[in-house]
Motif scaffolding. Sequence first.
Motif, PDB file in Angstrom:
ATOM      1  N   ILE A 172       0.877  -1.174   0.000  1.00 15.99           N
ATOM      2  CA  ILE A 172       0.000   0.000   0.000  1.00 15.99           C
ATOM      3  C   ILE A 172       0.914   1.224   0.000  1.00 15.99           C
ATOM      4  N   PRO A 173       1.226   1.782  -1.164  1.00 17.18           N
ATOM      5  CA  PRO A 173       2.190   2.891  -1.212  1.00 17.18           C
ATOM      6  C   PRO A 173       1.625   4.177  -0.612  1.00 17.18           C
ATOM      7  N   SER A 174       2.479   4.911   0.063  1.00 18.67           N
ATOM      8  CA  SER A 174       2.083   6.226   0.556  1.00 18.67           C
ATOM      9  C   SER A 174       1.992   7.212  -0.605  1.00 18.67           C
ATOM     10  N   LEU A 175       1.226   8.257  -0.395  1.00 16.56           N
ATOM     11  CA  LEU A 175       1.212   9.364  -1.348  1.00 16.56           C
ATOM     12  C   LEU A 175       2.391  10.273  -1.049  1.00 16.56           C
ATOM     13  N   ALA A 176       3.141  10.650  -2.077  1.00 16.67           N
ATOM     14  CA  ALA A 176       4.333  11.485  -1.883  1.00 16.67           C
ATOM     15  C   ALA A 176       3.972  12.805  -1.207  1.00 16.67           C
ATOM     16  N   ILE A 177       4.875  13.288  -0.392  1.00 20.17           N
ATOM     17  CA  ILE A 177       4.630  14.527   0.349  1.00 20.17           C
ATOM     18  C   ILE A 177       4.413  15.717  -0.601  1.00 20.17           C
ATOM     19  N   HIS A 178       4.987  15.631  -1.821  1.00 23.92           N
ATOM     20  CA  HIS A 178       4.817  16.705  -2.803  1.00 23.92           C
ATOM     21  C   HIS A 178       3.360  16.862  -3.233  1.00 23.92           C
ATOM     22  N   LEU A 179       2.577  15.786  -3.080  1.00 26.34           N
ATOM     23  CA  LEU A 179       1.171  15.810  -3.484  1.00 26.34           C
ATOM     24  C   LEU A 179       0.231  15.998  -2.298  1.00 26.34           C
ATOM     25  N   ASP A 180       0.807  16.088  -1.101  1.00 27.88           N
ATOM     26  CA  ASP A 180       0.018  16.317   0.111  1.00 27.88           C
ATOM     27  C   ASP A 180       0.921  17.013   1.120  1.00 27.88           C
ATOM     28  N   ARG A 181       1.052  18.324   0.950  1.00 27.32           N
ATOM     29  CA  ARG A 181       2.006  19.089   1.753  1.00 27.32           C
ATOM     30  C   ARG A 181       1.654  19.139   3.237  1.00 27.32           C
ATOM     31  N   ASP A 182       0.416  18.869   3.590  1.00 22.50           N
ATOM     32  CA  ASP A 182      -0.007  18.936   4.991  1.00 22.50           C
ATOM     33  C   ASP A 182      -0.044  17.568   5.659  1.00 22.50           C
ATOM     34  N   VAL A 183       0.544  16.558   4.993  1.00 21.09           N
ATOM     35  CA  VAL A 183       0.404  15.199   5.511  1.00 21.09           C
ATOM     36  C   VAL A 183       0.996  15.037   6.908  1.00 21.09           C
ATOM     37  N   ASN A 184       2.067  15.779   7.216  1.00 28.63           N
ATOM     38  CA  ASN A 184       2.687  15.649   8.538  1.00 28.63           C
ATOM     39  C   ASN A 184       1.987  16.476   9.610  1.00 28.63           C
TER      40      ASN A 184
END
Length: 437
Positions: A153-165
């Motif tokens: 189950i790959p994570s979505l790259a941080i570049h495509l979800d800048r608020d993930v953290n």
Amino acid sequence: MSETFDLGQQLIDFLHHSPTPFHATEQMSLRLVDAGFERLELGQSWNLKAYGRYFLTRNDSSLVAFTCADQAYTEKGFRMVGAHTDSPCLRVKPNPELSQNGYFQLGVEVYGGVLLNPWFDRDLSLAGRVSFSTLDGKLDSALIDLRDPIAVIPSLAIHLDRDVNKNRSINPQTQLPPILSLCGDEQAPDFRAQLKQWLEAEHHKVDQVLDYELSFYDTQSPAKIGLKQEFLASARLDNLLSCFIGLNTLITNSDPKKQQAPCLLVCNDHEEVGSQTSSGAQGPLLETVLERILGDRESFTISMENSLMISADNAHGIHPNYADRHDGKHGPLLNAGPVIKLNNNQRYATNSETSALFRHLCEQVQVPCQSFVVRSDMACGSTIGPITAAEIGVRTLDIGVPTFGMHSIRELAGTDDLLYLQRALNQFMQLPKLPFC
């Protein structure tokens, strides 16, 4: 140190071969047979003998094992240990095939209270029970464990979800289906046909796969970690750790020369989803077994008054990065002994008598013990302890080994605590009579 090392290695081997409750029950059954226990069937008559050793399973996922000692069940009561075989995970849906943007995926359903974030970017395999029709028209079932990593189950790259953290929520319907392969513009493969191939590779004669109960799991092996290898990291420590230690203790005390009173181990399935099933703690399994052993209701009632159940299920160790999530006076440490779990709202079944007895047992074998009470402003989890106490009317104590990451795909416990728990349970099973009976 050597004893702790050996016990840790044995647990690692057990965990490695127990990716599902079905496999855990199979592994425990094999060990019991090797130790001289006789298998019983719920659908057949029993002929129990003094100092006999027996076990049975239900649904291939729950197990009850017991010793008869000198058959003084009513007067002496039972020394019982309870645990559960299931762990939170991702289960494959009945019609799981998905073909999205050229990838073959399987739809999954969340089983239990899964900590979802750690499931991303892990090498996943698949295991469980499959039911099928045979070439001669009969129905059969078999356990499978692919072992090889077949999905992710790959994570979505941080570049495509800048608020993930800062803020991450997970939609289990759309964001959890694992990727198994590329399929281009073609329709997703028939999953049941693939299951048939896997079964035939194991020499099963399959006409048609009819249904299944399959779970994804992390292929990373259990391991001892830390500068001094003082920790054990693995999936399913909650609660296969307790199943393993409980089994060891029962086998150790099954020798007729050591038996002081009848002993029993029950490992229920479905604790993580409420226990209200035929093989769960809120079902009739344990009560049925005890009634058949004791023969009549009066003997059952008297025996339960002379018995004690220790519900062994992992406890929350105080996390150094999140110490504020614990009551300051009740923060269990890893490798500092088993934890007595208390809750005045009866989410745990411990009372002052049962906790006092456990403290006394620990003192006798020089085992440290700790206490856990949830913060007064937080909700408390529960175990099979209160359920079992309510179902069969037995005094019950809730304890557990302190762990980190409970319900994660990889949990952490202390290696010393394995031996501490085993010594305490061993002393309990050797009690000839309970002091408050």
